[in-house]
Design an enzyme around this catalytic site. Sequence first.
Site, PDB file in Angstrom:
ATOM      1  N   ASP A  66       0.816  -1.253   0.069  1.00 16.68           N
ATOM      2  CA  ASP A  66      -0.066   0.023  -0.136  1.00 16.68           C
ATOM      3  C   ASP A  66       0.832   1.383  -0.033  1.00 16.68           C
ATOM      4  OD1 ASP A  66       1.060  -0.162   2.469  1.00 16.68           O
ATOM      5  OD2 ASP A  66      -1.090   0.083   3.572  1.00 16.68           O
ATOM      6  N   SER A  67       2.175   1.070   0.040  1.00 17.44           N
ATOM      7  CA  SER A  67       2.945   2.149  -0.229  1.00 17.44           C
ATOM      8  C   SER A  67       2.757   2.714  -1.488  1.00 17.44           C
ATOM      9  CB  SER A  67       4.469   1.783   0.054  1.00 17.44           C
ATOM     10  OG  SER A  67       4.847   0.653  -0.879  1.00 17.44           O
ATOM     11  N   ASP A 105      -0.963  -6.019  -0.217  1.00 23.16           N
ATOM     12  CA  ASP A 105      -1.382  -5.542   0.988  1.00 23.16           C
ATOM     13  C   ASP A 105      -2.998  -5.208   1.231  1.00 23.16           C
ATOM     14  OD1 ASP A 105       0.816  -5.265   2.506  1.00 23.16           O
ATOM     15  OD2 ASP A 105       1.279  -3.407   2.100  1.00 23.16           O
ATOM     16  N   LYS A 135      -1.403  -9.325   2.855  1.00 25.30           N
ATOM     17  CA  LYS A 135      -0.708  -8.918   3.940  1.00 25.30           C
ATOM     18  C   LYS A 135      -1.499  -8.158   4.685  1.00 25.30           C
ATOM     19  CE  LYS A 135       2.982  -6.048   3.715  1.00 25.30           C
ATOM     20  NZ  LYS A 135       2.447  -4.907   4.802  1.00 25.30           N
ATOM     21  N   GLU A 137      -1.558  -5.801   8.431  1.00 18.59           N
ATOM     22  CA  GLU A 137      -0.991  -5.023   9.695  1.00 18.59           C
ATOM     23  C   GLU A 137      -1.585  -5.258  11.070  1.00 18.59           C
ATOM     24  OE1 GLU A 137      -0.085  -1.169   9.334  1.00 18.59           O
ATOM     25  OE2 GLU A 137       0.857  -1.278   7.290  1.00 18.59           O
ATOM     26  N   GLU A 204       9.007  -4.488  10.774  1.00 20.42           N
ATOM     27  CA  GLU A 204       9.630  -3.281  10.125  1.00 20.42           C
ATOM     28  C   GLU A 204       9.834  -2.396  11.185  1.00 20.42           C
ATOM     29  OE1 GLU A 204       7.961   0.680   7.285  1.00 20.42           O
ATOM     30  OE2 GLU A 204       6.731  -1.015   7.469  1.00 20.42           O
TER      31      GLU A 204
END
Length: 289
Positions: A66-67, A105, A135, A137, A204
């Site tokens: 999602d970056s 993501d 993925k 978080e 991270e």
Amino acid sequence: MSTFTIDSATSRATPTPVPGKRMTVPSIRARKKLGRTDEPLVMLTAYTMRMAQLLDAHCEMLLVGDSLGQVIYGLPSTLPVTLDMMCNHGAAVVRGSWHALVAVDMPFGSYEGSPEQAFASASRIMQETGCAAVKLEGGEAMAPTVDFLNKRGIPVIGHVGLTPQAVNVLGGYGARGKTQGEADKIVADAKAIADAGAFAVVVEGVMDVVADKVTAAVDIPTIGIGASANCDGQVLVTEDMMGLFERTPRFVKRYADLAGEIGAAAAAFRDEVRNRSFPTDEQTYRPKG
């Protein structure tokens, strides 16, 4: 595998895939044996078909992160990223790859509400992109969701430590794990995600000793970014490590200066256009005979 194919007659990129099998979730998971990964895993981000083609042979995993909100769309954070964005870019990366496992993501707001919400979002991502995993978080709070997805056929990569989607709660992008309490929480989060069925976990922006403890505490591969060389693998944002941006985060090594090369090429084109040395006979069409 993706249901989409590239028409080599019309596409600028005409790859010739080497016959072979794409990396799978079990093959990634099996790289860590008895708490050790002899050959570290390589992961890079990819958001487009062409970048996927260029990176694919060198990576075990490609992450459609999602970056892309910041890298592709110029957004201030990852928070505005949508499922539509992730699905569109995820499908492009799957089309451009044949070897690496592609993970996508799950964007902010698409999975936190409930395991059922997460399943609806994850199943859409997998159906529309052809990716092999998602993925998400979060640590202990997300463990029930990871378990719910895993038991319903959706492989999950976890993400602990500095979690960009929680930037407002964390108060910024600084390294995590500086206090004993925070360090213990990161280790507990990783263990909860692993116990819930994740097959890998991104660690991270944490102190290196904390990343080492996480790697020793879980039996699944840890993928470091701003963490420790002792992680079971490493990931970077490709545009950062290729030198496409002026600012380079502390944890990034620049392996190229593509921004400089692109600027130099554009300047050469500008000069040739203005002095009329481009196009030449080689780039124009003239009557024959």
